[in-house]
Design an enzyme around this catalytic site. Structure first.
Site, short mmCIF file in Angstrom:
data_model
loop_
_atom_site.label_atom_id
_atom_site.label_comp_id
_atom_site.label_asym_id
_atom_site.label_seq_id
_atom_site.Cartn_x
_atom_site.Cartn_y
_atom_site.Cartn_z
N GLY A 40 0.84 -1.19 0.00
CA GLY A 40 0.00 0.00 0.00
C GLY A 40 0.87 1.23 0.00
CG ASP A 42 -5.23 4.88 7.40
OD1 ASP A 42 -6.17 5.34 6.70
OD2 ASP A 42 -4.27 4.26 6.92
#
Length: 433
Positions: A177, A288
């Site tokens: 990611g 997050d």
């Protein structure tokens, strides 16, 4: 002495002048975003008596010494050095005009250090302004597995580095990611499978930045809860960082086939909220939460949801290691962020995690993020100006009591009404038969 050190940090200063009125200075030294406009919650509030300034006029994306400005669909435009812009990078001396107000940009940064050598291959690379910091060249950043093997070999050979990295066999890549690449690795002395995450700094790393990041990771390493992924090891060698965590064989919930039955989706959300309540009690905010950061562990018949990457994104960015500005790093996260978090990421409070947990539940129940993000629209502007779509518009068969709880949890203006994980947990538990 403290003042001298502060002045040496990279910073961005906005000097604001409206006509001949007194100037105001806003100084930024850490990554974040800042709204500019007439609205009361703007970080730089200007033009309260100027109809040419919109309530949410533009957004500053800050990662000192880098700064960008993004117009938020204002009625009369944002001008940089006399040119109307939608979005652009800013440099020292640039001037932003908004209505009758002028904002002058001043940037300070450590002096460039010329050429340095890549910590792993020895290739000469341009210095990045951190003095004697260690760097990784672009070629090595594109081959993180090779850097990881190099790190493990150096430690095995007795080179300086984190002893905790010793004794790992890298098996295969299992994910990647914006923050790094994750490998499946076997810890040789215990035989345990672990998720081994490698983060390669985009900027030169000096001891202060390295130690600051590792210190933040140690704070999260102390978390012990059944619904939080447990850290096993962490460390750094040069500009490469690693985190070894428990391996969750069920993968992340974004890999599930959705929508899920309400009972199963809520069960996952309740586990997430249990982990959040514990972490918030320790004074930590995740910042997050999204389906990609909710992992599943245990046998197929009894999967346990676990929150991953607690505080990792903020710690990496605040140490100046990410190499990009805050909104540039949001990626897939913005769809699961509340308005207060986008406005004031630096001072995010626990309620933004609660909102994101509700947004992840919304996705499990519908297969969609709460807001609509039309093609070719600015996702940050969508978060700032649009509300969540009522969940029964997307899942008409959803029980009404459950839908009402989810809809209430996804209100984020003027405030988030369900502010604690425990409060949302109780409401969800009561909403199912």
């Amino acid at each position: 002495m403290a003042d001298i050190q502060t002045d040496m940090r990279a910073s961005v200063t906005l000097s604001v002048r409206a006509g001949d009125r007194t100037r105001h200075d806003y100084r930024f030294t850490e990554p974040g975003t800042c709204l500019v406009g007439r609205a009361p919650d703007c970080g730089v509030r200007i033009g309260t008596d100027d109809s040419r300034v919109s309530r949410l006029h533009c957004l500053l994306d800050l990662d000192p010494p880098e700064v960008r400005v993004r117009d938020l669909g204002s009625r009369n435009g944002t001008y940089v050095n006399g040119v109307k812009v939608d979005e652009c990078s800013l440099a020292h001396g640039d001037e932003i005009r908004i209505g009758r107000t002028m904002l002058r940009v001043s940037v300070t940064a450590p002096a460039p250090s010329g050429l340095t050598s890549c910590r792993h291959c020895g290739l000469a690379v341009p210095g990045t302004g951190s003095g004697n910091g260690e760097t990784i060249c672009g070629a090595c950043r594109r081959t993180p597995r090779a850097v990881l093997i190099d790190l493990l070999n150096r430690v095995s050979n007795g080179d300086a580095g984190p002893k905790a990295a010793h004794g790992y066999q890298v098996l295969r890549e299992i994910g990647r990611g914006g923050q790094g690449v994750v490998y499946l690795a076997r810890h040789e002395s215990s035989g345990e499978l672990r998720a081994f995450k490698v983060l390669l700094s985009e900027a030169a790393v000096d001891p202060y930045a390295r130690n600051g990041f590792l210190r933040e990771i140690e704070n999260t390493r102390a978390l012990r809860h059944p619904n939080i992924v447990e850290f096993r090891d962490s460390g750094a060698l040069g500009a490469a960082f690693f985190l070894a965590c428990e391996f969750c064989e069920g993968g992340s919930v974004d890999q599930l086939t959705v929508p899920l039955p309400p009972e199963r989706a809520v069960k996952i959300a309740l586990g997430v909220l249990d982990g959040l309540a514990y972490a918030h009690d320790q004074g930590l905010v995740h910042r997050d939460i999204k389906p990609q950061n909710i992992l599943l562990s245990g046998p197929v018949s009894a999967r346990v949801p676990k929150l991953a990457d607690f505080g990792l994104a903020k710690a990496f960015e605040n140490a100046g290691l990410s190499g990009h500005t805050r909104t540039g790093s949001l990626g897939g996260s913005v769809a699961f962020m509340s308005r207060p978090q986008v406005i004031d990421y630096k001072f995010a409070k626990p309620e933004v995690d609660v909102w994101s947990a509700a947004a992840s539940l919304y996705w499990l129940l519908t297969g969609s993020a709460p807001r609509r993000f039309p093609a070719r629209t600015d996702p940050v502007m969508v978060v700032l100006s649009e509300t969540a779509v009522p969940i029964r518009e997307r899942a008409p068969s959803l029980p009404r009591r459950l839908a009402a709880v989810v809809d209430e949890a996804l209100v984020d203006s003027p405030r988030i009404p369900i502010g604690t994980a425990a409060e949302l947990r109780r409401a969800l538990s009561d909403a199912l038969p």
